[in-house]
Motif scaffolding. Sequence first.
Motif, PDB file in Angstrom:
ATOM      1  N   ASP A   1       0.186  -1.197   0.387  1.00  0.00           N
ATOM      2  CA  ASP A   1      -0.196   0.087   0.165  1.00  0.00           C
ATOM      3  C   ASP A   1       1.079   1.311   0.624  1.00  0.00           C
TER       4      ASP A   1
ATOM      5  N   THR B   1       1.475   2.952   3.015  1.00  0.00           N
ATOM      6  CA  THR B   1       0.912   4.774   3.359  1.00  0.00           C
ATOM      7  C   THR B   1       1.703   4.472   4.413  1.00  0.00           C
TER       8      THR B   1
ATOM      9  N   THR C   1       0.464   4.183   6.953  1.00  0.00           N
ATOM     10  CA  THR C   1      -0.593   3.790   8.471  1.00  0.00           C
ATOM     11  C   THR C   1      -0.429   3.239   8.917  1.00  0.00           C
TER      12      THR C   1
ATOM     13  N   ASP D   1       6.871   7.014   3.359  1.00  0.00           N
ATOM     14  CA  ASP D   1       5.650   6.259   2.175  1.00  0.00           C
ATOM     15  C   ASP D   1       6.150   6.448   1.227  1.00  0.00           C
TER      16      ASP D   1
ATOM     17  N   ALA E   1       0.426   7.912  -3.480  1.00  0.00           N
ATOM     18  CA  ALA E   1       0.087   7.215  -3.749  1.00  0.00           C
ATOM     19  C   ALA E   1      -0.317   6.983  -5.329  1.00  0.00           C
TER      20      ALA E   1
ATOM     21  N   ALA F   1      -6.394   1.869   3.717  1.00  0.00           N
ATOM     22  CA  ALA F   1      -4.716   2.231   3.421  1.00  0.00           C
ATOM     23  C   ALA F   1      -4.518   1.406   2.087  1.00  0.00           C
TER      24      ALA F   1
ATOM     25  N   GLN G   1      -6.611   4.224  -0.653  1.00  0.00           N
ATOM     26  CA  GLN G   1      -5.575   5.537  -1.168  1.00  0.00           C
ATOM     27  C   GLN G   1      -4.389   5.520  -2.001  1.00  0.00           C
ATOM     28  N   VAL G   2      -4.617   4.252  -2.516  1.00  0.00           N
ATOM     29  CA  VAL G   2      -3.585   4.578  -4.151  1.00  0.00           C
ATOM     30  C   VAL G   2      -4.777   4.041  -4.898  1.00  0.00           C
TER      31      VAL G   2
END
Length: 244
Positions: A17, A19, A21, A40, A43, A146, A149-150
Motif C-alpha cells: 500500500d 501509505t 498508516t 511512505d 499513492a 490504506a 488511498q492508492v
Amino acid sequence: MIALTVSPTLVLLPGMDGTGTLFDPLRQALDPSLPVQVLDYPADQVLDYCALVERVWQQLPTDRPFVLLGESFSGPVAVSIAARRPAGLLGLVLCCSFVRNPRPALAPLAPLLGLLPMGRLPFWPMDALLLGGFSTPSLRQALAAAIAQVAPRVLQARLQAVIAVDASRALRETSVPVSYLRASRDRLVPASAAALVRQLRPDARLVDIDGPHCLLQAAPREAAAQLHAFIQTLIPACNGTGEH
C-alpha cells in the motif's frame, strides 16, 4: 562501571500500500523511548524499485544511527539500501518479505496484471490472504482504508515489480546484521522466501512469530519484542566516560 546505551532510529518501509498508516499498531507496541521514522510512497505515482530506493535514500537519517525495516513489498528496497552501506546503518530487518519473486509460478501472468480491475476487486480475498484467521473489524477497516488511498494503476505496477525483482546480489553485498521476521501462517509469502535469505546470508537471524502476512498489524506486541531484542544486540555499550 555502568554501560550506557543509545537507541538508534527504527526506519520503517511500508508494504505494498505504501501509505505507512498500517504501522500504527506496531508503533503503539514499541517502547516510546525508541525513535521511529515511517516513510511512505506516492499513492498516485508509478515508481519502480530503483526509483523507490532513490526516494528512500534521500530520507534516511544522516545524523544518527538507524535500523532499517522492510515490510513485505519493501524488502528489496531495504536490501538495496543496505547494500549501499549508508553511514549510520546498524542492522536490517525483513518482515514477511523477499528478495526475489516469492511466487515464481505467477511470473507468466505478469502481462495480465495490467488488466486486473484493482479498484473493483472484492475485499474478502485480500482479507483472507493478508489477515486470515487473525482478521478483526479494526484490522479490516485499516487495511481497506490504506489500499483505498492508492491508485489502482500504482498497485498494478507494484505487483508487476514484485514479479520481476531480484535483489539477491544486493543481499549478498550487505554487511550489517540481518533479522527476518517470519509469520507462521503467512498465506502470501512462502517459507522459501526466508530460506533464500538464509541461503544468501547464513548468519541472518530468523524469528518465527504466530501470525498472518500482516504480522506487524496482527501481532504487534510479539513483533515489537523481537525488534527490541534485535536492536539491543546492535547498540554498542559505552562506559561511563563515553568511550566506546
